[in-house]
Design a protein around this motif. Structure first.
Motif, PDB file in Angstrom:
ATOM      1  N   LEU A  19     114.144  87.165 125.705  1.00 43.59           N
ATOM      2  CA  LEU A  19     114.981  86.679 124.610  1.00 43.59           C
ATOM      3  C   LEU A  19     114.147  85.913 123.590  1.00 43.59           C
ATOM      4  CD1 LEU A  19     117.963  86.887 123.932  1.00 43.59           C
ATOM      5  CD2 LEU A  19     118.348  84.767 125.185  1.00 43.59           C
ATOM      6  N   ARG A  20     113.219  85.104 124.074  1.00 42.31           N
ATOM      7  CA  ARG A  20     112.351  84.350 123.161  1.00 42.31           C
ATOM      8  C   ARG A  20     111.510  85.291 122.316  1.00 42.31           C
ATOM      9  NH1 ARG A  20     109.437  79.551 126.218  1.00 42.31           N
ATOM     10  NH2 ARG A  20     109.064  78.880 124.081  1.00 42.31           N
ATOM     11  N   ARG A  21     110.989  86.372 122.933  1.00 41.70           N
ATOM     12  CA  ARG A  21     110.212  87.354 122.164  1.00 41.70           C
ATOM     13  C   ARG A  21     111.095  88.095 121.167  1.00 41.70           C
ATOM     14  NH1 ARG A  21     108.254  88.464 127.297  1.00 41.70           N
ATOM     15  NH2 ARG A  21     109.486  90.373 127.405  1.00 41.70           N
ATOM     16  N   ARG A  22     112.306  88.366 121.571  1.00 41.31           N
ATOM     17  CA  ARG A  22     113.199  89.190 120.742  1.00 41.31           C
ATOM     18  C   ARG A  22     113.755  88.433 119.541  1.00 41.31           C
ATOM     19  NH1 ARG A  22     117.722  93.531 122.364  1.00 41.31           N
ATOM     20  NH2 ARG A  22     118.521  93.755 120.265  1.00 41.31           N
ATOM     21  N   ILE A  23     114.254  87.204 119.753  1.00 37.72           N
ATOM     22  CA  ILE A  23     114.912  86.499 118.646  1.00 37.72           C
ATOM     23  C   ILE A  23     114.161  85.253 118.188  1.00 37.72           C
ATOM     24  CG2 ILE A  23     117.189  87.347 119.340  1.00 37.72           C
ATOM     25  CD1 ILE A  23     117.805  84.488 120.326  1.00 37.72           C
ATOM     26  N   GLY A  24     113.239  84.754 119.002  1.00 39.95           N
ATOM     27  CA  GLY A  24     112.483  83.560 118.623  1.00 39.95           C
ATOM     28  C   GLY A  24     113.133  82.276 119.111  1.00 39.95           C
ATOM     29  N   ASP A  25     112.322  81.251 119.180  1.00 42.25           N
ATOM     30  CA  ASP A  25     112.795  79.962 119.696  1.00 42.25           C
ATOM     31  C   ASP A  25     113.824  79.291 118.782  1.00 42.25           C
ATOM     32  OD1 ASP A  25     111.240  80.186 121.956  1.00 42.25           O
ATOM     33  OD2 ASP A  25     109.627  78.899 121.211  1.00 42.25           O
ATOM     34  N   ALA A  26     113.624  79.410 117.475  1.00 38.21           N
ATOM     35  CA  ALA A  26     114.553  78.756 116.543  1.00 38.21           C
ATOM     36  C   ALA A  26     115.959  79.343 116.674  1.00 38.21           C
ATOM     37  CB  ALA A  26     114.048  78.900 115.115  1.00 38.21           C
ATOM     38  N   ALA A  27     116.057  80.659 116.746  1.00 37.68           N
ATOM     39  CA  ALA A  27     117.378  81.298 116.885  1.00 37.68           C
ATOM     40  C   ALA A  27     117.992  80.970 118.242  1.00 37.68           C
ATOM     41  CB  ALA A  27     117.249  82.806 116.717  1.00 37.68           C
ATOM     42  N   LEU A  28     117.168  80.891 119.254  1.00 37.94           N
ATOM     43  CA  LEU A  28     117.668  80.542 120.587  1.00 37.94           C
ATOM     44  C   LEU A  28     118.187  79.107 120.604  1.00 37.94           C
ATOM     45  CD1 LEU A  28     118.053  81.705 123.383  1.00 37.94           C
ATOM     46  CD2 LEU A  28     115.723  81.049 123.927  1.00 37.94           C
ATOM     47  N   GLN A  29     117.452  78.208 119.984  1.00 39.34           N
ATOM     48  CA  GLN A  29     117.881  76.809 119.874  1.00 39.34           C
ATOM     49  C   GLN A  29     119.202  76.724 119.121  1.00 39.34           C
ATOM     50  OE1 GLN A  29     116.173  73.721 120.753  1.00 39.34           O
ATOM     51  NE2 GLN A  29     118.160  72.859 120.215  1.00 39.34           N
ATOM     52  N   SER A  30     119.329  77.476 118.069  1.00 35.17           N
ATOM     53  CA  SER A  30     120.558  77.494 117.280  1.00 35.17           C
ATOM     54  C   SER A  30     121.747  77.995 118.107  1.00 35.17           C
ATOM     55  CB  SER A  30     120.362  78.373 116.042  1.00 35.17           C
ATOM     56  OG  SER A  30     121.532  78.444 115.300  1.00 35.17           O
ATOM     57  N   ALA A  31     121.505  79.022 118.912  1.00 34.84           N
ATOM     58  CA  ALA A  31     122.573  79.554 119.771  1.00 34.84           C
ATOM     59  C   ALA A  31     123.021  78.517 120.794  1.00 34.84           C
ATOM     60  CB  ALA A  31     122.093  80.819 120.474  1.00 34.84           C
ATOM     61  N   VAL A  32     122.071  77.797 121.365  1.00 37.94           N
ATOM     62  CA  VAL A  32     122.404  76.736 122.331  1.00 37.94           C
ATOM     63  C   VAL A  32     123.213  75.645 121.634  1.00 37.94           C
ATOM     64  CG1 VAL A  32     121.428  74.913 123.782  1.00 37.94           C
ATOM     65  CG2 VAL A  32     120.442  77.201 123.847  1.00 37.94           C
ATOM     66  N   ASP A  33     122.787  75.256 120.434  1.00 41.44           N
ATOM     67  CA  ASP A  33     123.488  74.203 119.697  1.00 41.44           C
ATOM     68  C   ASP A  33     124.915  74.622 119.332  1.00 41.44           C
ATOM     69  OD1 ASP A  33     121.201  72.691 119.849  1.00 41.44           O
ATOM     70  OD2 ASP A  33     120.528  73.168 117.798  1.00 41.44           O
ATOM     71  N   ARG A  34     125.120  75.895 118.992  1.00 36.54           N
ATOM     72  CA  ARG A  34     126.460  76.379 118.625  1.00 36.54           C
ATOM     73  C   ARG A  34     127.434  76.321 119.799  1.00 36.54           C
ATOM     74  NH1 ARG A  34     123.723  80.482 115.916  1.00 36.54           N
ATOM     75  NH2 ARG A  34     124.226  81.937 117.569  1.00 36.54           N
ATOM     76  N   LEU A  35     126.902  76.458 120.997  1.00 34.33           N
ATOM     77  CA  LEU A  35     127.790  76.406 122.171  1.00 34.33           C
ATOM     78  C   LEU A  35     128.358  75.005 122.374  1.00 34.33           C
ATOM     79  CD1 LEU A  35     125.824  78.717 124.596  1.00 34.33           C
ATOM     80  CD2 LEU A  35     127.965  79.222 123.429  1.00 34.33           C
ATOM     81  N   ALA A  36     127.641  73.992 121.917  1.00 33.24           N
ATOM     82  CA  ALA A  36     128.103  72.597 121.924  1.00 33.24           C
ATOM     83  C   ALA A  36     128.714  72.176 123.256  1.00 33.24           C
ATOM     84  CB  ALA A  36     129.090  72.375 120.778  1.00 33.24           C
ATOM     85  N   ASP A  37     128.034  72.491 124.326  1.00 30.92           N
ATOM     86  CA  ASP A  37     128.471  72.082 125.662  1.00 30.92           C
ATOM     87  C   ASP A  37     127.489  71.021 126.150  1.00 30.92           C
ATOM     88  OD1 ASP A  37     129.377  71.870 128.251  1.00 30.92           O
ATOM     89  OD2 ASP A  37     129.521  74.027 128.565  1.00 30.92           O
ATOM     90  N   PRO A  38     127.990  69.917 126.718  1.00 34.99           N
ATOM     91  CA  PRO A  38     127.059  68.886 127.190  1.00 34.99           C
ATOM     92  C   PRO A  38     126.175  69.369 128.353  1.00 34.99           C
ATOM     93  CG  PRO A  38     129.305  68.335 127.810  1.00 34.99           C
ATOM     94  CD  PRO A  38     129.379  69.545 126.933  1.00 34.99           C
ATOM     95  N   ARG A  39     126.630  70.386 129.072  1.00 37.03           N
ATOM     96  CA  ARG A  39     125.827  70.938 130.168  1.00 37.03           C
ATOM     97  C   ARG A  39     124.959  72.072 129.648  1.00 37.03           C
ATOM     98  NH1 ARG A  39     130.426  72.830 133.814  1.00 37.03           N
ATOM     99  NH2 ARG A  39     131.266  73.148 131.750  1.00 37.03           N
TER     100      ARG A  39
END
Length: 94
Positions: A19-39
């Motif tokens: 996933l990191r190779r495919r979309i990059g760390d910035a996009a992955l970080q953004s996806a995690v942030d959008r989920l907005a779950d404390p866990r």
């Protein structure tokens, strides 16, 4: 990235690297942030939110086997070169 995402086994590590190779760390970080779950979210949750289906375990295994064969073949070729040079420099036997 493992500090942001729940990684439970080797397959998860392979998917995360893919996933990191495919979309990059910035996009992955953004996806995690959008989920907005404390866990920490599961990788499957992140992939679903991105609309991406990761390769199967079998596909990862096939790629790993291909890489191992390639490495093994290169070592065998090098060994054959060394043996051929040694045979060329060896004095004739009686």
């Amino acid at each position: 990235m493992e500090h942001l995402i729940r990684v439970q086994n080797d397959y998860d590590r392979q998917v995360l690297a893919w996933l990191r190779r495919r979309i990059g760390d910035a996009a992955l970080q953004s996806a995690v942030d959008r989920l907005a779950d404390p866990r920490k979210p599961y990788l499957s949750t992140i992939c679903r939110s991105l609309g991406i289906r990761p390769p199967s375990r079998r596909q990862f295994a096939a790629e790993t086997a291909r890489i191992h064969r390639t490495v093994g073949d290169s070592y065998l070729a090098r060994i054959r070169e060394i043996l051929a040079k040694a045979a060329a420099h060896e004095p004739p036997r009686r």
